[in-house]
Design a protein around this motif. Structure first.
Motif, PDB file in Angstrom:
ATOM      1  N   UNK A   1     -28.734  43.928 -29.101  1.00 20.31           N
ATOM      2  CA  UNK A   1     -27.765  43.188 -30.183  1.00 20.31           C
ATOM      3  C   UNK A   1     -26.548  42.773 -29.544  1.00 20.31           C
ATOM      4  N   UNK A   2     -26.020  41.634 -29.373  1.00 23.10           N
ATOM      5  CA  UNK A   2     -24.918  41.204 -28.838  1.00 23.10           C
ATOM      6  C   UNK A   2     -23.925  40.580 -29.607  1.00 23.10           C
ATOM      7  N   UNK A   3     -22.558  40.286 -29.043  1.00 19.77           N
ATOM      8  CA  UNK A   3     -21.929  39.475 -29.599  1.00 19.77           C
ATOM      9  C   UNK A   3     -21.423  38.255 -28.531  1.00 19.77           C
ATOM     10  N   UNK A   4     -21.553  36.897 -28.868  1.00 17.32           N
ATOM     11  CA  UNK A   4     -21.285  36.039 -27.930  1.00 17.32           C
ATOM     12  C   UNK A   4     -20.547  34.707 -28.574  1.00 17.32           C
TER      13      UNK A   4
ATOM     14  N   UNK B   1     -23.869  53.706 -31.267  1.00 22.44           N
ATOM     15  CA  UNK B   1     -24.530  54.952 -31.666  1.00 22.44           C
ATOM     16  C   UNK B   1     -25.692  54.791 -32.653  1.00 22.44           C
ATOM     17  N   UNK B   2     -25.423  53.823 -33.675  1.00 21.81           N
ATOM     18  CA  UNK B   2     -26.258  53.518 -34.582  1.00 21.81           C
ATOM     19  C   UNK B   2     -27.844  52.816 -33.994  1.00 21.81           C
ATOM     20  N   UNK B   3     -27.333  51.892 -32.974  1.00 18.41           N
ATOM     21  CA  UNK B   3     -28.335  51.133 -32.455  1.00 18.41           C
ATOM     22  C   UNK B   3     -29.228  52.086 -31.358  1.00 18.41           C
ATOM     23  N   UNK B   4     -28.821  53.086 -30.951  1.00 12.51           N
ATOM     24  CA  UNK B   4     -29.732  54.004 -30.112  1.00 12.51           C
ATOM     25  C   UNK B   4     -29.119  53.408 -28.563  1.00 12.51           C
ATOM     26  N   UNK B   5     -27.963  52.690 -28.442  1.00 14.97           N
ATOM     27  CA  UNK B   5     -27.527  52.313 -27.154  1.00 14.97           C
ATOM     28  C   UNK B   5     -28.247  50.888 -26.841  1.00 14.97           C
ATOM     29  N   UNK B   6     -28.206  49.917 -28.004  1.00 15.03           N
ATOM     30  CA  UNK B   6     -28.686  48.663 -27.527  1.00 15.03           C
ATOM     31  C   UNK B   6     -27.578  47.583 -27.845  1.00 15.03           C
TER      32      UNK B   6
END
Length: 335
Positions: free
Chosen positions: A71-74, A95-100
């Protein structure tokens, strides 16, 4: 190159009179992306508009409805952000994403700055630093460098001198969204990942060959990066596959692309050059991309979804991307 990673970018439009359905649609699109095997989903930042104003909040929600997709911001324009506070938010969501999480950022004064300065920075508007240093501050905080001169216990409260929570590896997943040669070289020297999109700022002598200019910027970025040819670059063009589109959808998509074509024929605003949108069957798009000088330099992409379409259109486009276009480019869906 064979396409190794396939992602998509969206703006998440909503009705200002009833914003909830638009946000739910966006979350469903991200869930669909994971189900289809996309490697990543990215959100564009839109302040004071009817698009996602808080991608980090949306991605926190998406983290609880997905388990694999990155998941990213662009991109997040840092002119609107305090790097210390943003670092806390990004680390929490990572942390919530598990490092994604893949934070993509840019610098410069906020859009329409004269109109929002008094609301955003009423006391410091004339002295705010909107330079590259704002990115470096964010990265330093994400790496765990000192944010406070105090660490210890006061009363019953324990204080840390660095951003909490600390998420190891997050700083290495920061991307810089650049449009100019200067930005590309700077991002390379600083060891950041690089996002190049469908808009560039050419040098005066570059002309209007978008693909060639993009290729030059990517090569300059990698020449400046410590990892050289292994440095990560993601290209983001507007790409619309029509394999399973209805006749009505094809007509709408074609009209959309045609309406945006005139802006690609000359520089816009402060010297910006836009790429033509790509539309056609997956076989046609794969051929066009294989001949695109910018695409030839990358092995990962984040194709941008048109911003004004309906939910059903995004389902069709994403499904065709994953099931037809991606494989035509040599990509395999994640499992």
């Amino acid at each position: 190159m064979t396409l190794r990673r396939l992602g998509f970018l969206t703006i998440g439009l909503f009705d200002p009179a009833d914003p909830a359905p638009g946000h739910e649609s966006l979350l469903q699109v991200i869930e669909l992306g994971e189900q289809l095997g996309f490697d990543s989903a990215w959100l564009r930042h839109r302040h004071l508009q009817h698009g996602v104003s808080s991608p980090v909040a949306i991605l926190a929600a998406a983290s609880q409805r997905t388990s694999r997709i990155e998941l990213g911001t662009a991109v997040t324009p840092l002119g609107w952000e305090n790097p210390l506070r943003l670092a806390e938010d990004l680390a929490t969501v990572d942390i919530l994403t598990g490092g994604r999480l893949n934070p993509g950022v840019s610098v410069g004064p906020p859009m329409n700055y004269d109109s929002v300065r008094d609301a955003l920075y009423p006391d410091t508007g004339d002295v705010e630093d909107f330079s590259y240093e704002r990115v470096l501050r964010l990265v330093r905080f994400l790496r765990g460098e000192q944010a406070s001169t105090f660490e210890g216990t006061r009363g019953i409260e324990v204080f840390s001198s660095r951003v909490q929570p600390h998420s190891p590896g997050l700083a290495d997943r920061v991307w810089y969204g650049g449009a100019s040669l200067r930005s590309a070289v700077w991002a390379g020297r600083e060891g950041l990942n690089f996002l190049t999109s469908s808009v560039l700022k050419p040098e005066p002598e570059d002309g209007l060959d978008f693909a060639r200019i993009q290729q030059q910027q990517i090569r300059a970025y990698r020449a400046a990066h410590p990892l050289g040819s292994e440095a990560r670059v993601s290209q983001g063009l507007v790409v619309i596959p029509t394999d399973s589109a209805s006749a009505e959808q094809k007509a709408k998509y074609s009209a959309y692309v045609e309406s945006r074509l005139p802006r690609t024929r000359e520089l816009q605003g402060p010297g910006m050059l836009f790429s033509p949108d790509l539309i056609g069957t997956s076989d046609q798009l794969a051929q066009q991309l294989s001949e695109h000088a910018g695409y030839q330099e990358v092995d990962e992409v984040v194709f941008a979804l048109p911003f004004s379409f309906e939910h059903e259109d995004y389902v069709q486009i994403l499904t065709d991307m994953a099931q037809h276009l991606g494989p035509a480019l040599g990509w395999s869906p994640a499992t």
